[in-house]
Design an enzyme around this catalytic site. Structure first.
Site, PDB file in Angstrom:
ATOM      1  N   CYS A 168       0.824  -1.213   0.000  1.00  0.00           N
ATOM      2  CA  CYS A 168       0.000   0.000   0.000  1.00  0.00           C
ATOM      3  C   CYS A 168       0.856   1.260   0.000  1.00  0.00           C
ATOM      4  O   CYS A 168       0.686   2.149  -0.822  1.00  0.00           O
ATOM      5  CB  CYS A 168      -0.926  -0.009   1.211  1.00  0.00           C
ATOM      6  SG  CYS A 168      -1.836   1.530   1.393  1.00  0.00           S
ATOM      7  N   CYS A 185      -1.323   1.685  -3.203  1.00  0.00           N
ATOM      8  CA  CYS A 185      -2.326   2.747  -3.036  1.00  0.00           C
ATOM      9  C   CYS A 185      -1.760   4.159  -2.967  1.00  0.00           C
ATOM     10  O   CYS A 185      -2.228   5.060  -3.651  1.00  0.00           O
ATOM     11  CB  CYS A 185      -3.117   2.515  -1.745  1.00  0.00           C
ATOM     12  SG  CYS A 185      -3.440   0.817  -1.341  1.00  0.00           S
ATOM     13  N   LYS A 244       0.309   5.366  -6.032  1.00  0.00           N
ATOM     14  CA  LYS A 244      -0.678   5.391  -7.126  1.00  0.00           C
ATOM     15  C   LYS A 244      -1.528   6.649  -7.059  1.00  0.00           C
ATOM     16  O   LYS A 244      -1.713   7.347  -8.030  1.00  0.00           O
ATOM     17  CB  LYS A 244      -1.538   4.126  -7.036  1.00  0.00           C
ATOM     18  CG  LYS A 244      -2.632   3.964  -8.054  1.00  0.00           C
ATOM     19  CD  LYS A 244      -3.937   4.635  -7.709  1.00  0.00           C
ATOM     20  CE  LYS A 244      -4.546   4.345  -6.392  1.00  0.00           C
ATOM     21  NZ  LYS A 244      -5.104   3.023  -6.193  1.00  0.00           N
ATOM     22  N   TYR A 270      -8.781  -3.243 -11.167  1.00  0.00           N
ATOM     23  CA  TYR A 270      -8.412  -1.960 -10.558  1.00  0.00           C
ATOM     24  C   TYR A 270      -7.105  -1.400 -11.139  1.00  0.00           C
ATOM     25  O   TYR A 270      -7.034  -0.248 -11.537  1.00  0.00           O
ATOM     26  CB  TYR A 270      -8.138  -2.161  -9.069  1.00  0.00           C
ATOM     27  CG  TYR A 270      -9.308  -2.318  -8.147  1.00  0.00           C
ATOM     28  CD1 TYR A 270      -9.799  -1.231  -7.440  1.00  0.00           C
ATOM     29  CD2 TYR A 270      -9.871  -3.557  -7.914  1.00  0.00           C
ATOM     30  CE1 TYR A 270     -10.829  -1.381  -6.535  1.00  0.00           C
ATOM     31  CE2 TYR A 270     -10.912  -3.716  -7.008  1.00  0.00           C
ATOM     32  CZ  TYR A 270     -11.395  -2.620  -6.316  1.00  0.00           C
ATOM     33  OH  TYR A 270     -12.411  -2.761  -5.416  1.00  0.00           O
ATOM     34  N   GLU A 307      -6.777   1.912 -13.431  1.00  0.00           N
ATOM     35  CA  GLU A 307      -6.197   3.106 -12.802  1.00  0.00           C
ATOM     36  C   GLU A 307      -4.949   3.558 -13.551  1.00  0.00           C
ATOM     37  O   GLU A 307      -4.763   4.750 -13.826  1.00  0.00           O
ATOM     38  CB  GLU A 307      -5.871   2.810 -11.332  1.00  0.00           C
ATOM     39  CG  GLU A 307      -7.132   2.666 -10.486  1.00  0.00           C
ATOM     40  CD  GLU A 307      -6.876   2.392  -9.015  1.00  0.00           C
ATOM     41  OE1 GLU A 307      -7.806   2.552  -8.225  1.00  0.00           O
ATOM     42  OE2 GLU A 307      -5.740   2.014  -8.646  1.00  0.00           O
ATOM     43  N   HIS A 316     -26.884  21.984  -1.466  1.00  0.00           N
ATOM     44  CA  HIS A 316     -26.913  22.605  -2.789  1.00  0.00           C
ATOM     45  C   HIS A 316     -25.927  23.769  -2.880  1.00  0.00           C
ATOM     46  O   HIS A 316     -25.805  24.514  -1.928  1.00  0.00           O
ATOM     47  CB  HIS A 316     -28.333  23.110  -3.048  1.00  0.00           C
ATOM     48  CG  HIS A 316     -28.523  23.647  -4.408  1.00  0.00           C
ATOM     49  ND1 HIS A 316     -28.559  22.842  -5.528  1.00  0.00           N
ATOM     50  CD2 HIS A 316     -28.670  24.924  -4.840  1.00  0.00           C
ATOM     51  CE1 HIS A 316     -28.730  23.613  -6.597  1.00  0.00           C
ATOM     52  NE2 HIS A 316     -28.788  24.873  -6.199  1.00  0.00           N
ATOM     53  N   GLU A 371     -25.852  15.921  -4.051  1.00  0.00           N
ATOM     54  CA  GLU A 371     -27.270  16.116  -3.719  1.00  0.00           C
ATOM     55  C   GLU A 371     -28.173  15.209  -4.554  1.00  0.00           C
ATOM     56  O   GLU A 371     -29.294  14.912  -4.160  1.00  0.00           O
ATOM     57  CB  GLU A 371     -27.682  17.582  -3.849  1.00  0.00           C
ATOM     58  CG  GLU A 371     -27.688  18.123  -5.260  1.00  0.00           C
ATOM     59  CD  GLU A 371     -28.038  19.619  -5.306  1.00  0.00           C
ATOM     60  OE1 GLU A 371     -29.116  19.990  -4.823  1.00  0.00           O
ATOM     61  OE2 GLU A 371     -27.220  20.401  -5.823  1.00  0.00           O
TER      62      GLU A 371
END
Ligand code: NDP
Length: 462
Positions: A43, A48, A51, A180, A184, A439, A444
């Site tokens: 990681c 991760c 990356k 993944y 990516e 908003h 939303e």
């Protein structure tokens, strides 16, 4: 006084191993932790974290283009790959330092060596040949990129490991895989200006995701200029006479590029670990078999994280480590909870998801309400970018519970983390409806989809 050198010996200094070792040490246990490469594991060191830094780097090209729509004139921009690598390496070194300090500050002994099992309580440190003993052992050696050894010329290809240290940024790249990492990195390389092609064996990228996410992302990637080849695989790789590599595919295509990257999954890292000597059972993929408490078939040996091939995600390994601590050192048997894990694909646009894809939900629930919105996000109005956002809620009609939430678009990962809390708390569609919209935001839309776009009854869309 224990008869062993350590109360706990951890093999592997990645996310799971470090967490188990650090927390056990903080509880006063005598802990040794061995890592053969660098603390932080996949990681932090080559997964991760670097990356995500690359993802940020690769987005600037679009930011510069979009700025014009908001009145900015941006001068000529150039990109320096070596500068990015150097900055990334500095940050990774800092994080590795934090991991090491966390262990040291809690009193764990750090051992910079490969460690292999000799028997159920004994570990050999290969750097010195010394053996040490421990009451309990945690194996957290993670995974390794599948080298696809059956592919002729595979040794000419890179995996994500090398992608983090390339001397030069290639001008063109062919990436094999549709998961993944392939997706990516296709977006990263494209964003950095590399002519990018992705080749995947299936009918659509990201096989385990909701179909709207898969198709929406595919379309967005192609619109950006990424080439995607489906239902085909590389069958042969060789050096091209004029430099670079040539891939021949099963469907007869010949593709010549500077670099070929294989992103075909990750295998459990158990080779040569001495597990047979210790009597630890593995499955046919080499993954360590564990029970619901991460305990192997050998009573004092536990395994957690990618080496067990349960769910290959950093937070899952950390969670498994914390469950191990509860079970073994706090007299509170706790098994990991794998339900409703939020996850993101850091593509461009991102996918953020939690819960069931529509296809999976349809198998488990007699009737579903599917709420789906597709729209142009406000940020794309002035920039003129053609991007679309997709949001989707899958609702079990009987219980009204939201069983799946899927988002394609900017900050989808950030949203998925928060929706994960709602789903974990058992939120119903009515709870979403009762929630005031924030908003103006893209999120939303999640609380303003009042009527179902369609229903799925007994697996059929109606
Ligand atoms: P994935 O399992 O996601 O994808 C592997 C891909 O390779 C799939 O598309 C698969 O096809 C394909 N494949 C496997 N074997 C072959 C083969 N022999 N020939 C052709 N294609 C093949 O693995 P990754 O390597 O992308 O990532 C490893 C793990 O790391 C992931 O499972 C994920 O959990 C984790 N990860 C998480 C990230 C995140 O959270 N953002 C980022 C990166 C990695 P098919 O789908 O048809 O089986």
């Amino acid at each position: 006084m224990t008869a062993y050198d350590y109360d706990l010996f951890v093999i592997g200094g990645g996310s799971g191993g470090v967490r188990a070792g650090r927390v056990a040490a903080s509880l006063g246990k005598k802990v040794g932790i061995a890592e053969e490469y660098r603390f932080g594991g996949t990681c932090v060191i080559r997964g991760c974290v670097p990356k995500k830094l690359f993802v940020y780097a690769s987005q600037y090209h679009e930011h510069f283009e979009d700025a014009a729509g908001f009145g900015w004139t941006v001068g000529t921009s150039t990109f320096d790959w070596k500068a990015l690598i150097a900055a990334k390496d500095k940050e990774i070194a800092r994080l590795e330092g934090l991991y090491r300090r966390g262990l040291e500050n809690n009193g764990a002994e750090i051992i910079d060596s490969r460690a292999e099992m000799v028997d159920a309580h004994t570990v050999r440190l290969t750097k010195t040949g010394k053996t040490v003993t421990a009451d309990k052992i945690v194996i957290a050696t993670g995974g390794v990129a599948n080298p696809h050894a059956a592919l002729p010329g595979h040794e000419l290809c890179i995996t994500s490991n090398e992608a983090f240290h390339l001397e030069e940024l290639p001008k063109s790249i062919l990436i094999a895989g549709g998961g993944y990492i392939a997706v990516e990195f296709a977006n990263i390389f494209h964003g950095l200006g590399v002519d990018t092609t992705l080749i995947y064996r299936g009918k659509e990228i990201l096989s385990r995701f909701d179909h709207d996410m898969r198709q929406g992302l595919h379309k967005a990637m192609v619109e950006k200029g990424i080439k995607i080849i489906l239902t085909d695989v590389i069958e042969h790789v060789a050096k091209a006479p004029a430099g670079g590599l040539t891939a021949k595919t099963k469907c007869g295509e010949t593709i010549t590029v500077d670099t070929i990257m294989l992103a075909l999954g990750r295998d459990p890292n158990t080779h040569g670990l001495g597990l047979d000597a210790a009597g630890v059972a593995m499955d046919e993929r080499g993954a360590i078999i564990v029970d619901e408490y991460s305990r192997t078939n050998v009573e004092n040996i536990y395994a957690l994280g990618d080496v067990t091939d349960r769910v290959q995600l950093t937070p899952v390994a950390i969670h498994e480590a914390m469950c191990f601590i509860q079970t073994v050192y706090k007299d509170n048997p706790t098994s990991p909870d794998y339900d409703l894990i939020p996850t993101a694909v850091f593509s461009q646009p991102e996918i953020g998801t939690v819960g069931l894809a529509e296809e999976e939900a349809a198998k488990r629930h007699a009737e579903l309400e599917v709420y789906r919105a597709e729209f142009r996000p406000m940020r794309a109005t002035l920039s003129g970018r053609s991007e679309r956002m997709i949001m989707k809620l899958i609702v079990d009609a009987e219980s009204r519970k939201v069983v799946g939430a899927h988002i394609l678009g900017h900050e989808a990962g950030e949203m998925a983390q928060i929706i994960g809390i709602c789903l974990k708390a058992g939120a119903t569609k009515d709870d979403f409806d009762r929630t005031m919209a924030l908003h103006p935001s893209a999120a939303e839309e999640l609380v303003t989809m009042y009527s179902p776009s369609y229903r799925v009854k007994n697996g059929e869309r109606v």
